[in-house]
Design a protein around this motif. Sequence first.
Motif, PDB file in Angstrom:
ATOM      1  N   VAL A 100       0.836  -1.200   0.000  1.00  0.00           N
ATOM      2  CA  VAL A 100       0.000   0.000   0.000  1.00  0.00           C
ATOM      3  C   VAL A 100       0.875   1.256   0.000  1.00  0.00           C
ATOM      4  CG1 VAL A 100      -1.738   1.307   1.278  1.00  0.00           C
ATOM      5  CG2 VAL A 100      -1.852  -1.190   1.217  1.00  0.00           C
ATOM      6  N   ARG A 101       0.539   2.182  -0.865  1.00  0.00           N
ATOM      7  CA  ARG A 101       1.191   3.479  -0.845  1.00  0.00           C
ATOM      8  C   ARG A 101       0.413   4.382   0.107  1.00  0.00           C
ATOM      9  NH1 ARG A 101       1.568   7.866  -5.818  1.00  0.00           N
ATOM     10  NH2 ARG A 101       3.132   9.226  -4.879  1.00  0.00           N
ATOM     11  N   ILE A 102       1.094   5.171   0.924  1.00  0.00           N
ATOM     12  CA  ILE A 102       0.449   6.034   1.908  1.00  0.00           C
ATOM     13  C   ILE A 102       0.813   7.490   1.629  1.00  0.00           C
ATOM     14  CG2 ILE A 102       0.242   6.623   4.354  1.00  0.00           C
ATOM     15  CD1 ILE A 102       0.776   3.726   5.035  1.00  0.00           C
ATOM     16  N   LEU A 103      -0.211   8.316   1.481  1.00  0.00           N
ATOM     17  CA  LEU A 103      -0.028   9.754   1.302  1.00  0.00           C
ATOM     18  C   LEU A 103      -0.749  10.491   2.422  1.00  0.00           C
ATOM     19  CD1 LEU A 103      -0.579  10.247  -2.556  1.00  0.00           C
ATOM     20  CD2 LEU A 103       1.585   9.980  -1.324  1.00  0.00           C
ATOM     21  N   PHE A 104      -0.232  11.667   2.784  1.00  0.00           N
ATOM     22  CA  PHE A 104      -0.809  12.465   3.863  1.00  0.00           C
ATOM     23  C   PHE A 104      -1.322  13.796   3.331  1.00  0.00           C
ATOM     24  CE2 PHE A 104       2.001   9.576   6.047  1.00  0.00           C
ATOM     25  CZ  PHE A 104       1.388   9.318   7.256  1.00  0.00           C
ATOM     26  N   TYR A 105      -2.391  14.280   3.945  1.00  0.00           N
ATOM     27  CA  TYR A 105      -2.861  15.640   3.691  1.00  0.00           C
ATOM     28  C   TYR A 105      -2.883  16.392   5.019  1.00  0.00           C
ATOM     29  CZ  TYR A 105      -7.474  13.915   5.306  1.00  0.00           C
ATOM     30  OH  TYR A 105      -8.505  13.371   6.045  1.00  0.00           O
ATOM     31  N   PRO A 106      -2.597  17.692   5.029  1.00  0.00           N
ATOM     32  CA  PRO A 106      -2.554  18.456   6.282  1.00  0.00           C
ATOM     33  C   PRO A 106      -3.939  18.556   6.911  1.00  0.00           C
ATOM     34  CG  PRO A 106      -2.381  19.916   4.391  1.00  0.00           C
ATOM     35  CD  PRO A 106      -2.285  18.523   3.853  1.00  0.00           C
ATOM     36  N   GLY A 133      -0.951  13.643 -12.282  1.00  0.00           N
ATOM     37  CA  GLY A 133      -2.331  14.101 -12.393  1.00  0.00           C
ATOM     38  C   GLY A 133      -3.151  13.329 -13.406  1.00  0.00           C
ATOM     39  N   ASP A 134      -2.493  12.854 -14.494  1.00  0.00           N
ATOM     40  CA  ASP A 134      -3.213  12.092 -15.509  1.00  0.00           C
ATOM     41  C   ASP A 134      -3.728  10.770 -14.964  1.00  0.00           C
ATOM     42  OD1 ASP A 134      -2.742  14.099 -17.328  1.00  0.00           O
ATOM     43  OD2 ASP A 134      -0.904  13.175 -18.101  1.00  0.00           O
ATOM     44  N   ASP A 135      -3.036  10.200 -13.966  1.00  0.00           N
ATOM     45  CA  ASP A 135      -3.458   8.926 -13.401  1.00  0.00           C
ATOM     46  C   ASP A 135      -4.779   9.047 -12.665  1.00  0.00           C
ATOM     47  OD1 ASP A 135      -1.221   7.763 -14.412  1.00  0.00           O
ATOM     48  OD2 ASP A 135      -0.086   7.805 -12.543  1.00  0.00           O
ATOM     49  N   LEU A 136      -5.070  10.209 -12.086  1.00  0.00           N
ATOM     50  CA  LEU A 136      -6.287  10.383 -11.306  1.00  0.00           C
ATOM     51  C   LEU A 136      -7.528  10.217 -12.168  1.00  0.00           C
ATOM     52  CD1 LEU A 136      -5.329  13.432  -9.037  1.00  0.00           C
ATOM     53  CD2 LEU A 136      -5.058  10.995  -8.577  1.00  0.00           C
ATOM     54  N   ALA A 137      -7.456  10.640 -13.414  1.00  0.00           N
ATOM     55  CA  ALA A 137      -8.616  10.561 -14.296  1.00  0.00           C
ATOM     56  C   ALA A 137      -9.005   9.119 -14.594  1.00  0.00           C
ATOM     57  CB  ALA A 137      -8.335  11.307 -15.592  1.00  0.00           C
ATOM     58  N   MET A 195      -7.049  20.630   6.197  1.00  0.00           N
ATOM     59  CA  MET A 195      -6.678  22.042   6.113  1.00  0.00           C
ATOM     60  C   MET A 195      -6.219  22.321   4.685  1.00  0.00           C
ATOM     61  SD  MET A 195      -7.416  23.053   9.078  1.00  0.00           S
ATOM     62  CE  MET A 195      -6.765  24.719   8.973  1.00  0.00           C
ATOM     63  N   GLY A 196      -7.179  22.463   3.800  1.00  0.00           N
ATOM     64  CA  GLY A 196      -6.850  22.685   2.402  1.00  0.00           C
ATOM     65  C   GLY A 196      -7.566  21.700   1.494  1.00  0.00           C
ATOM     66  N   ASP A 197      -7.241  21.759   0.233  1.00  0.00           N
ATOM     67  CA  ASP A 197      -7.872  20.939  -0.799  1.00  0.00           C
ATOM     68  C   ASP A 197      -7.129  19.610  -0.938  1.00  0.00           C
ATOM     69  OD1 ASP A 197      -9.231  19.931  -2.936  1.00  0.00           O
ATOM     70  OD2 ASP A 197      -8.514  21.400  -4.393  1.00  0.00           O
ATOM     71  N   ILE A 198      -7.786  18.510  -0.583  1.00  0.00           N
ATOM     72  CA  ILE A 198      -7.144  17.198  -0.659  1.00  0.00           C
ATOM     73  C   ILE A 198      -6.831  16.829  -2.101  1.00  0.00           C
ATOM     74  CG2 ILE A 198      -7.377  14.749  -0.113  1.00  0.00           C
ATOM     75  CD1 ILE A 198      -9.228  15.466   2.155  1.00  0.00           C
ATOM     76  N   VAL A 199      -7.713  17.183  -3.029  1.00  0.00           N
ATOM     77  CA  VAL A 199      -7.477  16.867  -4.435  1.00  0.00           C
ATOM     78  C   VAL A 199      -6.192  17.549  -4.926  1.00  0.00           C
ATOM     79  CG1 VAL A 199      -8.349  17.128  -6.786  1.00  0.00           C
ATOM     80  CG2 VAL A 199      -9.898  16.453  -4.957  1.00  0.00           C
ATOM     81  N   ALA A 200      -5.965  18.780  -4.508  1.00  0.00           N
ATOM     82  CA  ALA A 200      -4.745  19.488  -4.895  1.00  0.00           C
ATOM     83  C   ALA A 200      -3.512  18.785  -4.342  1.00  0.00           C
ATOM     84  CB  ALA A 200      -4.794  20.933  -4.399  1.00  0.00           C
ATOM     85  N   VAL A 201      -3.617  18.263  -3.118  1.00  0.00           N
ATOM     86  CA  VAL A 201      -2.505  17.504  -2.526  1.00  0.00           C
ATOM     87  C   VAL A 201      -2.206  16.274  -3.370  1.00  0.00           C
ATOM     88  CG1 VAL A 201      -1.764  16.165  -0.516  1.00  0.00           C
ATOM     89  CG2 VAL A 201      -2.967  18.334  -0.189  1.00  0.00           C
ATOM     90  N   LEU A 202      -3.259  15.579  -3.802  1.00  0.00           N
ATOM     91  CA  LEU A 202      -3.074  14.384  -4.624  1.00  0.00           C
ATOM     92  C   LEU A 202      -2.429  14.738  -5.963  1.00  0.00           C
ATOM     93  CD1 LEU A 202      -6.422  12.470  -3.967  1.00  0.00           C
ATOM     94  CD2 LEU A 202      -4.167  12.018  -3.004  1.00  0.00           C
ATOM     95  N   ARG A 203      -2.849  15.831  -6.543  1.00  0.00           N
ATOM     96  CA  ARG A 203      -2.252  16.232  -7.818  1.00  0.00           C
ATOM     97  C   ARG A 203      -0.768  16.554  -7.662  1.00  0.00           C
ATOM     98  NH1 ARG A 203      -5.210  16.350 -12.091  1.00  0.00           N
ATOM     99  NH2 ARG A 203      -7.423  16.887 -12.172  1.00  0.00           N
ATOM    100  N   ASN A 204      -0.393  17.130  -6.531  1.00  0.00           N
ATOM    101  CA  ASN A 204       1.004  17.493  -6.304  1.00  0.00           C
ATOM    102  C   ASN A 204       1.877  16.275  -6.020  1.00  0.00           C
ATOM    103  OD1 ASN A 204       0.479  20.229  -6.620  1.00  0.00           O
ATOM    104  ND2 ASN A 204       0.074  20.555  -4.442  1.00  0.00           N
TER     105      ASN A 204
END
Length: 228
Positions: A120-126, A152-156, A139-148
């Motif tokens: 499993v890959r683990i990512l964090f958002y603030p 970004g092309d994989d999300l689609a 605290m902020g846009d989770i989608v923007a965190v994922l894009r960063n």
Amino acid sequence: VTTAALPWRTGTAVNPLLRAAYLSRRMKEINNQTLLHVEEHESEEECNASYNFTQMNDGSPIQQKMVTLVIPWLELEEDRLELYGPDRMFASPYEQEEYMREWLRTDAHMADAANAEGGVRILFYPARYHAGLKSIFAMGDIVAVLRNQTDGDDLANAVCILEEPEHLNWYRAPGEGWTKVFNYVVGIVHTNYIEYAGTQFHGLWTAPAIQVMSSAMIRAYCHKVIKL
């Protein structure tokens, strides 16, 4: 994407971690079957035609799929102290990730999913903890965190599972909607917030409002909803 993480022993921390681990196992089986199919064919072009696969724009082979668990990182030390205790303060997200992987190995007996390389890959958002509501909020846009932190092309082309979609979107920051970014969004409802609000002294007024708001959040950001 969930609203809590170990060592907080709550349903939205434990269930999504185990769900991601089992999905990771299944995804590994699918990837292995795909590789086996490639080896059995005379050429990669023949395999792609058989499976209707596509290549990346640069002509590189299609990448194997994996499972990513997206969890909150409590930015404030006092929040981590209140929820996790003095023995598990975690100076960085990396330390918390290592704790979670060790839990998967020793408590859940899922060493394959705990492997940082192929599991499993683990990512964090603030995020921060709201003591009054006993909940964690981004605290902020989770989608923007994922894009960063991803391509970004994989999300689609990805399927997104929102654990407690109403919770994730109550105080959602302005930005792209989940269904606009991901190919398919599944919401998993854990908590009966209407019943919870009804037990409070102000429940007579807040429960109906929470019902309307929760339903709106779920319908707006999910293609499919599963109630536990």
